[in-house]
Write an enzyme that holds these catalytic residues in place. Structure first.
Site, PDB file in Angstrom:
ATOM      1  N   LYS A 138       0.848  -1.179   0.000  1.00 35.19           N
ATOM      2  CA  LYS A 138       0.000   0.000   0.000  1.00 35.19           C
ATOM      3  C   LYS A 138       0.889   1.236   0.000  1.00 35.19           C
ATOM      4  O   LYS A 138       1.993   1.139   0.534  1.00 35.19           O
ATOM      5  CB  LYS A 138      -0.958   0.039   1.189  1.00 35.19           C
ATOM      6  CG  LYS A 138      -0.386  -0.303   2.572  1.00 35.19           C
ATOM      7  CD  LYS A 138       0.764   0.414   3.181  1.00 35.19           C
ATOM      8  CE  LYS A 138       0.709   1.884   3.398  1.00 35.19           C
ATOM      9  NZ  LYS A 138       1.987   2.378   4.074  1.00 35.19           N
ATOM     10  N   TYR A 223      -4.477   4.143   6.173  1.00 31.60           N
ATOM     11  CA  TYR A 223      -4.999   3.184   7.161  1.00 31.60           C
ATOM     12  C   TYR A 223      -6.346   3.657   7.711  1.00 31.60           C
ATOM     13  O   TYR A 223      -7.234   2.849   7.985  1.00 31.60           O
ATOM     14  CB  TYR A 223      -4.007   2.992   8.316  1.00 31.60           C
ATOM     15  CG  TYR A 223      -2.811   2.143   7.951  1.00 31.60           C
ATOM     16  CD1 TYR A 223      -2.909   0.762   7.950  1.00 31.60           C
ATOM     17  CD2 TYR A 223      -1.599   2.722   7.606  1.00 31.60           C
ATOM     18  CE1 TYR A 223      -1.825  -0.031   7.603  1.00 31.60           C
ATOM     19  CE2 TYR A 223      -0.506   1.941   7.262  1.00 31.60           C
ATOM     20  CZ  TYR A 223      -0.616   0.561   7.263  1.00 31.60           C
ATOM     21  OH  TYR A 223       0.452  -0.210   6.915  1.00 31.60           O
TER      22      TYR A 223
HETATM   23  P1  NAD Z   1      12.432   1.569   2.517  1.00 29.00           P
HETATM   24  O1  NAD Z   1      12.981   2.866   2.106  1.00 29.00           O
HETATM   25  O2  NAD Z   1      12.901   0.984   3.792  1.00 29.00           O
HETATM   26  O3  NAD Z   1      12.688   0.483   1.379  1.00 29.00           O
HETATM   27  C1  NAD Z   1      12.453   0.761   0.033  1.00 29.00           C
HETATM   28  C2  NAD Z   1      13.324  -0.120  -0.832  1.00 29.00           C
HETATM   29  O4  NAD Z   1      13.131   0.212  -2.207  1.00 29.00           O
HETATM   30  C3  NAD Z   1      14.831   0.072  -0.516  1.00 29.00           C
HETATM   31  O5  NAD Z   1      15.449  -1.184  -0.435  1.00 29.00           O
HETATM   32  C4  NAD Z   1      15.333   0.822  -1.746  1.00 29.00           C
HETATM   33  O6  NAD Z   1      16.673   0.520  -2.060  1.00 29.00           O
HETATM   34  C5  NAD Z   1      14.398   0.324  -2.840  1.00 29.00           C
HETATM   35  N1  NAD Z   1      14.307   1.199  -4.010  1.00 29.00           N
HETATM   36  C6  NAD Z   1      14.209   0.758  -5.269  1.00 29.00           C
HETATM   37  N2  NAD Z   1      14.185   1.780  -6.138  1.00 29.00           N
HETATM   38  C7  NAD Z   1      14.286   2.894  -5.405  1.00 29.00           C
HETATM   39  C8  NAD Z   1      14.319   4.270  -5.732  1.00 29.00           C
HETATM   40  N3  NAD Z   1      14.240   4.699  -7.021  1.00 29.00           N
HETATM   41  N4  NAD Z   1      14.402   5.151  -4.731  1.00 29.00           N
HETATM   42  C9  NAD Z   1      14.449   4.760  -3.450  1.00 29.00           C
HETATM   43  N5  NAD Z   1      14.436   3.460  -3.083  1.00 29.00           N
HETATM   44  C10 NAD Z   1      14.353   2.534  -4.050  1.00 29.00           C
HETATM   45  O7  NAD Z   1      10.848   1.726   2.516  1.00 29.00           O
HETATM   46  P2  NAD Z   1       9.805   0.736   3.200  1.00 29.00           P
HETATM   47  O8  NAD Z   1       9.444   1.250   4.521  1.00 29.00           O
HETATM   48  O9  NAD Z   1      10.278  -0.646   3.075  1.00 29.00           O
HETATM   49  O10 NAD Z   1       8.515   0.975   2.254  1.00 29.00           O
HETATM   50  C11 NAD Z   1       8.377   0.362   0.999  1.00 29.00           C
HETATM   51  C12 NAD Z   1       6.886   0.204   0.643  1.00 29.00           C
HETATM   52  O11 NAD Z   1       6.274  -0.612   1.625  1.00 29.00           O
HETATM   53  C13 NAD Z   1       6.097   1.501   0.612  1.00 29.00           C
HETATM   54  O12 NAD Z   1       5.159   1.465  -0.424  1.00 29.00           O
HETATM   55  C14 NAD Z   1       5.384   1.530   1.943  1.00 29.00           C
HETATM   56  O13 NAD Z   1       4.160   2.235   1.919  1.00 29.00           O
HETATM   57  C15 NAD Z   1       5.161   0.057   2.198  1.00 29.00           C
HETATM   58  N6  NAD Z   1       5.073  -0.283   3.630  1.00 29.00           N
HETATM   59  C16 NAD Z   1       4.025  -0.985   4.079  1.00 29.00           C
HETATM   60  C17 NAD Z   1       3.918  -1.320   5.414  1.00 29.00           C
HETATM   61  C18 NAD Z   1       2.773  -2.143   5.917  1.00 29.00           C
HETATM   62  O14 NAD Z   1       2.627  -2.295   7.124  1.00 29.00           O
HETATM   63  N7  NAD Z   1       1.966  -2.708   5.040  1.00 29.00           N
HETATM   64  C19 NAD Z   1       4.903  -0.897   6.309  1.00 29.00           C
HETATM   65  C20 NAD Z   1       5.988  -0.178   5.817  1.00 29.00           C
HETATM   66  C21 NAD Z   1       6.055   0.128   4.463  1.00 29.00           C
END
Ligand code: NAD
Length: 372
Positions: A138, A223
């Site tokens: 999401k 949420y």
């Molecule tokens: P994060 O920044 O920790 O991880 C993102 C990943 O994407 C990194 O490994 C990064 O290297 C990679 N990536 C690939 N292309 C990229 C670019 N062009 N720029 C930046 N990063 C790039 O973020 P996260 O917290 O893991 O969030 C990722 C997704 O997951 C989001 O859509 C977020 O909304 C979702 N999320 C959902 C929940 C949930 O409870 N369902 C919780 C956290 C995050």
């Protein structure tokens, strides 16, 4: 002698104080035993090895129906680390340029997209074109137009599109929905959804419109939107919204800091919600009808979720959300299971339509009609 404090403590259930008019009879706990433990195992490649990708992969270690078999990442050192941690062979490792080749890899049934929001759309289209199921975090996209294209692409390719709505499988959430359906709260009248936290590093992708598609609303406000729908049990027909921005340097144009919004439902129920990146401890749902109420706090965090009603505490046993989610998603894909609250692309698309309407309401000040 009993103190006034003792007396008040007796009336207090967690963060909620029970009105004296309500009875204190405790609930018989409803059991949510996993019903999908047996069956084929879903072979999943994780795309985006960041913070949430790591959490999902760890949780999948306990899943009976899903296993990490591949990775897609732009960082070779992370791929190496994951290979040794999850025993992933070289042939199942891809980068963002070559991952279309998963098409010919029988070790991968599905790709779980866990990258910054604005990348979900194009990545989903490529995974679908490769003939693999898509599980997407999401928000599914950064607007409804993109969300619709994702739904259409997956339909055309004959693959599932599932959105990472882990709360749709969470026991307390399902219990509140069951109680509401049984009329425990009477006619539902009002919902309040508060979702937010204080965001740190001003340089992270979550504060970059190009990658996040917005600010708090896309990330955490969603949420409260999604929760309004499953807690009320109807689809909203209008929205009004107001934005407050106290730090225009950190929260640039198109990156929302705090938005309050109201959703109107066909029965006359109104939801009043808050989405923010500016302050913490906002993770609360409150549903009230003419016979009782349910309250959850925390309501959508990683848990344990705390919940209670006018009759007492629920607090159903905690199981790691992402483990349950992946078991259930494997059952949706392989067994045709219908979840109690949908997690398909159409479900994600409804939230995107509401987000579009909230942004329009903020901009125009108008009450915006919704057709979901
Ligand atoms: P994060 O920044 O920790 O991880 C993102 C990943 O994407 C990194 O490994 C990064 O290297 C990679 N990536 C690939 N292309 C990229 C670019 N062009 N720029 C930046 N990063 C790039 O973020 P996260 O917290 O893991 O969030 C990722 C997704 O997951 C989001 O859509 C977020 O909304 C979702 N999320 C959902 C929940 C949930 O409870 N369902 C919780 C956290 C995050």
């Amino acid at each position: 002698m009993k103190s006034r404090r003792d007396f008040i403590q007796k009336l207090t259930l967690g963060a909620g104080i029970l009105p004296l008019a309500f009875s204190f009879t405790p609930y018989k706990k409803h059991q949510y035993i996993s019903d999908v433990q047996d069956g084929p195992v879903l072979k999943v490649a994780i795309m985006g090895l960041g913070s949430y990708g790591n959490r999902v992969a760890e949780a999948m270690k306990d899943s009976k129906r899903a296993k990490v078999t591949g990775v897609i990442s732009g960082t070779p050192s992370k791929i190496k680390e994951w290979q040794s941690k999850y025993n992933i062979p070289d042939k199942n490792c891809y980068n963002y340029k070559n991952f279309d080749a998963i098409k010919n890899n029988p070790d991968i049934d599905a790709v779980y997209i866990i990258t910054p929001n604005a990348l979900h759309h194009s990545q989903c289209l490529r995974v679908a074109a490769a003939g693999k199921h898509v599980i997407c975090e999401k928000p599914m996209s950064i607007n409804a137009k993109e969300g619709q294209e994702m739904v259409d692409a997956c339909k055309k390719a004959g693959v599932h599109l599932l959105i990472g709505y882990r709360m749709h499988f969470e026991a307390n959430t399902l219990e509140v929905i069951r109680l509401r359906n049984e009329g425990e709260f009477g006619t539902v009248k009002f919902f309040q959804g508060l979702a937010g936290f204080k965001i740190g590093d001003p340089n992270q992708w979550r504060l970059n419109k190009e990658l996040a598609g917005g600010g708090a609303m896309m990330d955490i406000g969603i949420y409260a939107i999604n929760g309004s729908r499953y807690m009320v049990g109807e689809e909203p027909i209008w929205v009004t919204a107001q934005e407050v921005k106290t730090d225009p340097v950190k929260f640039k144009e198109g990156v929302d800091e705090t938005i309050t919004f109201q959703l109107g439902f066909p029965s006359g129920v109104v939801a009043s919600c808050l989405s923010t990146y500016a302050f913490s401890y906002l993770d609360k749902f409150f549903l009230v009808g003419d016979k009782g109420f349910a309250e959850m706090q925390p309501s959508t965090g990683y848990g344990p979720i705390k919940s209670w009603t006018h009759k007492g505490r629920l607090d159903l046993p905690h199981v790691t959300h992402q483990t349950v989610q992946m078991d259930q998603m494997a059952a949706i894909i392989f067994d045709g299971k219908k979840p109690k609250v949908p997690v398909d692309g159409e479900e994600g698309l409804k939230d995107m339509k509401i987000i579009d309407a909230i942004f329009e309401a903020v901009k125009t000040g108008d009450k915006v009609a919704l057709k979901l």
